[in-house]
Design an enzyme around this catalytic site. Sequence first.
Site, PDB file in Angstrom:
ATOM      1  N   HIS A 171      15.532  -7.025 -11.253  1.00  0.00           N
ATOM      2  CA  HIS A 171      15.537  -8.243 -12.078  1.00  0.00           C
ATOM      3  C   HIS A 171      14.158  -8.494 -12.699  1.00  0.00           C
ATOM      4  CE1 HIS A 171      19.407  -9.051 -10.182  1.00  0.00           C
ATOM      5  NE2 HIS A 171      18.811  -8.885  -9.011  1.00  0.00           N
ATOM      6  N   LYS A 296      -5.544  -2.520 -31.482  1.00  0.00           N
ATOM      7  CA  LYS A 296      -4.190  -2.322 -30.998  1.00  0.00           C
ATOM      8  C   LYS A 296      -3.851  -0.843 -30.794  1.00  0.00           C
ATOM      9  CE  LYS A 296      -1.396  -4.919 -30.398  1.00  0.00           C
ATOM     10  NZ  LYS A 296      -0.436  -5.471 -31.370  1.00  0.00           N
ATOM     11  N   GLU A 303       9.534   2.433 -28.971  1.00  0.00           N
ATOM     12  CA  GLU A 303      10.398   1.360 -29.452  1.00  0.00           C
ATOM     13  C   GLU A 303      11.532   1.930 -30.312  1.00  0.00           C
ATOM     14  OE1 GLU A 303       6.916  -2.082 -29.518  1.00  0.00           O
ATOM     15  OE2 GLU A 303       7.500  -1.092 -31.380  1.00  0.00           O
TER      16      GLU A 303
END
Length: 509
Positions: A171, A296, A303
């Site tokens: 979870h 970054k 993705e």
Amino acid sequence: MTDRETDGHGGQAGDTDDGTESGTVVRGERFRGGPARSFLSSLAADERIFAADLAVDRAHVVMLAEQRIVDDGVASEILAALDDVEAAGHDALPDGEDVHEAIESAVVDRVGPDGGRMHTARSRNDEVAACIRHRLREDLLAAAAATVGLRTALTAVAADNTETVMPGYTHLQPAQPTTVAHWALSYEAAVGRDTARLLAAFDRTNRSPLGAAAFAGTPFEIDRERTAGLLGFDGVVRNAADAAAGRDFLVEATTALATHATTLSGLAEDTLLFANRGFLTPADDYASTSSIMPQKVNPDTLELVRATAGDAAAGLNGLLTTLKGLPRAYNRDLQRATPHAWETVDAVTEATEVAAGAVATADWNESALTAAAGEGFSAATGVADALARAGLPFRTAHEAVAAAAEDAEAALDDDDPEAAVDAVDAAVRASTGEAVEAYVARDRLAAVLAPATSVAERDSAGGPAPTATTEEVTTARAEVEADETAVADRRDALAAAAARLTEEVDDRV
């Protein structure tokens, strides 16, 4: 794709004395024009099966000659024309409804009316089914090979990290400490099943529908097994109507690919979360930076891997929806069904290769992983297990440790394992009236609170302990090698069949 009638001698019914106008195979004036011609045409999309169609044509012509259905001289001319068509390429084909008609037109243009004899004893229905299977089987092997590559990368990560402790989650909450090896092997096992599904899909795809004609067979004395063998198929689809109409092999292949894409999506999601937590750093080849934020490092290839599951699910849904409710034998809807499989196999195979590269080149941060492995009192299950193994009923141990969890977690956050043992001791006393030492020595409990100890004790088969994962790595490597061989064997069989077909054609040209 409705069939063209034959004149009983292998020529096209309705052929003029000098062949067909501008070499185009004509199926009657009535069907030559109209605004729907471009809508009906699949010629551009059929570039994917151009090579397959040429192979199917050659095998069929060789068989027709062997069966004395077409004269050797005519067969030789047709085969030579097919060589010319191949050399010119798909872009040089004349206009037509599809690649099958266009190739035939190009052959007739070179040979004359006798070129139409290549279509004797077949329909475009069994021809296109054979071409799809011929090409799809290669794509399925490429997809299977990509899964083997991913498993190789995952197994290598596991072998290098049998003792690299990391947090395990349920979870998305800290659950129990595990190892990078255990995590990697969990995906290797899942991808292994994906490999098996793809190979099984290949085996059922690799059956020849040639000889079914439109759907009801043919009066010519053909040899279906011969064409199957020349094309490297493992046998024939027995029933002619099933051979022409059946597309469940497409469904099976696309289902296997969609299942694998779902596995990839989970792998990508985990890796993205690990990158977010600083557990790993993706290699620059599998990341990008921001157009405005120079610091970054975005793992955005993963993705896109994650998103491929959506593409694959859409492909499967589109295919199933197209096929749903079709009556038996051929329907033109099938022309729209196949692209769903092509798009899915391309997307999933590429995503698999990218995932393998990203996993293989990622840099694991062992210090960050170790620090996070004990978060959230993740050793709690190990403490409860230690008490249960010492004689305390597990449910009682579970409740006692649960009662101690908040205080024990705070103590461990302060790097004070003795205080954590005190918390467990207090909970055990409250539950049983006895000190924890009545079951487990305090130093033993303190050791169990360490993630590395907790992991090391979980040495049952398939567990995260270094002893268990080392054994599992050995098993995984053997299974990967076996599947690598299975892919290679199937590729070798197809290559051998292609070589035999080339020899047969060369002997006749």
